[in-house]
Design a protein around this motif. Structure first.
Motif, PDB file in Angstrom:
ATOM      1  N   GLU A 247       0.810  -1.458  -0.116  1.00 24.03           N
ATOM      2  CA  GLU A 247       0.025   0.023  -0.097  1.00 24.03           C
ATOM      3  C   GLU A 247       0.891   1.045  -0.258  1.00 24.03           C
ATOM      4  N   LYS A 248       2.056   1.372   0.784  1.00 29.25           N
ATOM      5  CA  LYS A 248       2.802   2.457   0.800  1.00 29.25           C
ATOM      6  C   LYS A 248       3.411   2.538  -0.508  1.00 29.25           C
ATOM      7  N   ILE A 249       4.020   1.467  -1.267  1.00 28.21           N
ATOM      8  CA  ILE A 249       4.546   1.568  -2.594  1.00 28.21           C
ATOM      9  C   ILE A 249       3.196   2.338  -3.474  1.00 28.21           C
ATOM     10  N   SER A 250       2.162   1.686  -3.363  1.00 32.34           N
ATOM     11  CA  SER A 250       1.022   2.105  -4.389  1.00 32.34           C
ATOM     12  C   SER A 250       0.883   3.768  -4.142  1.00 32.34           C
ATOM     13  N   LYS A 251       0.921   4.173  -2.867  1.00 35.36           N
ATOM     14  CA  LYS A 251       0.392   5.485  -2.574  1.00 35.36           C
ATOM     15  C   LYS A 251       1.748   6.286  -3.164  1.00 35.36           C
ATOM     16  N   LYS A 252       2.889   5.851  -2.842  1.00 39.73           N
ATOM     17  CA  LYS A 252       3.944   6.799  -3.512  1.00 39.73           C
ATOM     18  C   LYS A 252       3.953   6.849  -4.910  1.00 39.73           C
ATOM     19  N   ILE A 253       3.358   5.598  -5.806  1.00 38.99           N
ATOM     20  CA  ILE A 253       3.398   5.856  -7.112  1.00 38.99           C
ATOM     21  C   ILE A 253       2.239   6.574  -7.540  1.00 38.99           C
ATOM     22  N   VAL A 254       1.127   6.694  -6.995  1.00 41.83           N
ATOM     23  CA  VAL A 254       0.036   7.741  -7.290  1.00 41.83           C
ATOM     24  C   VAL A 254       0.396   9.017  -6.918  1.00 41.83           C
ATOM     25  N   ARG A 255       0.906   9.149  -5.813  1.00 40.65           N
ATOM     26  CA  ARG A 255       1.691  10.730  -5.580  1.00 40.65           C
ATOM     27  C   ARG A 255       2.575  11.147  -6.562  1.00 40.65           C
TER      28      ARG A 255
END
Length: 264
Positions: A247-255
């Motif tokens: 989830e952390k990686i996904s959020k970073k990619i989205v940001r």
């Protein structure tokens, strides 16, 4: 065939536990529902139990080429993963912080070492029943420990107390196995891994090699994993306390994607 089976086992070791971090909402629903929770834990318990029974039946009777059942030492198969199988079954029935603190290292390191360094490569075949029992059992133990740790069944955290307990427990078990080996002429715990690197040696050399080289390396990797992969669910708060690394990686990619779009 051996290479394909070996790669398949390694993928299984990592892919199944990865679901704990890729699908946290699914496992949280299991954790929060008492009926689902007990059913899932008992399911894992019986999977481990079946593989242990299967192991002893195969070893003592079904694959008995040296009359193993006649030697009492074979009824006390003191490999680290057999200890982990017993301890995870206890934890699945009754989660406990002290017990988890002590046994978590062997519960993760043992299955990984077995899958990466199989004692007999000739058994690495999809048509060999030993392969399925061995790999399936170790992967289930590994997954079960991570499941209990990640979803807050105990209050185990990466701290000084946790490190002390795990080192003391592992040292006691490790020394106990070696005393047993030297006393009864067995080769549990160390030979399978050490022989890959130093060839055939006396039992004491296997022990010294593992505790001086293999254990420090594995424990360093293990503590880094436990430090990085923090529990997602809090037992005392009964809520999600950390995002999974996925989830952390996904959020970073989205940001990052949003920043790029804004610049454009």
């Amino acid at each position: 065939m051996e290479t394909a089976a070996y790669i398949f086992a390694i993928f299984g070791l990592f892919l199944l536990p990865l679901t704990l971090y890729i699908f946290p909402n699914f496992y949280l629903k299991i954790r929060e529902n008492k009926k689902y929770d007990l059913s899932f834990r008992y399911f894992l318990f019986f999977l481990v139990l079946i593989t242990e029974i299967w192991f002893y039946l195969n070893h003592l009777y079904l694959d008995d080429k040296q009359h193993a059942w006649q030697h009492w030492q074979n009824y006390f198969w003191l490999e680290f993963c057999n200890f982990s199988a017993v301890t995870i079954m206890i934890l699945l029935i009754k989660p406990n912080k002290l017990f988890m603190d002590c046994t978590l290292p062997l519960g993760l390191i043992g299955p990984c070492a077995t899958v990466f360094f199989p004692a007999n490569l000739s058994n690495m075949s999809f048509t060999n029943y030993w392969y399925w029992q061995d790999m399936f059992g170790h992967i289930t133990i590994f997954f079960s420990y991570l499941f209990l740790y990640t979803y807050g069944y105990t209050k185990t955290r990466f701290d000084k107390t946790f490190i002390q307990r795990s080192i003391v427990y592992t040292t006691i078990i490790g020394l106990g196995i070696e005393v047993y080996n030297l006393g009864f002429g067995t080769s549990f715990g160390y030979k399978a891994v050490a022989e890959i690197f130093i060839g055939q040696q006396k039992e004491i050399y296997y022990f010294l090699f593992v505790i001086s080289w293999i254990w420090p390396l594995l424990f360093t990797i293990y503590y880094l994993i436990v430090w990085y992969f923090k529990p997602i669910y809090s037992l005392e708060l009964k809520q999600k306390i950390n995002d999974s690394w996925f989830e952390k990686i996904s959020k970073k990619i989205v940001r990052q994607s949003r920043k790029i779009k804004q610049k454009q």
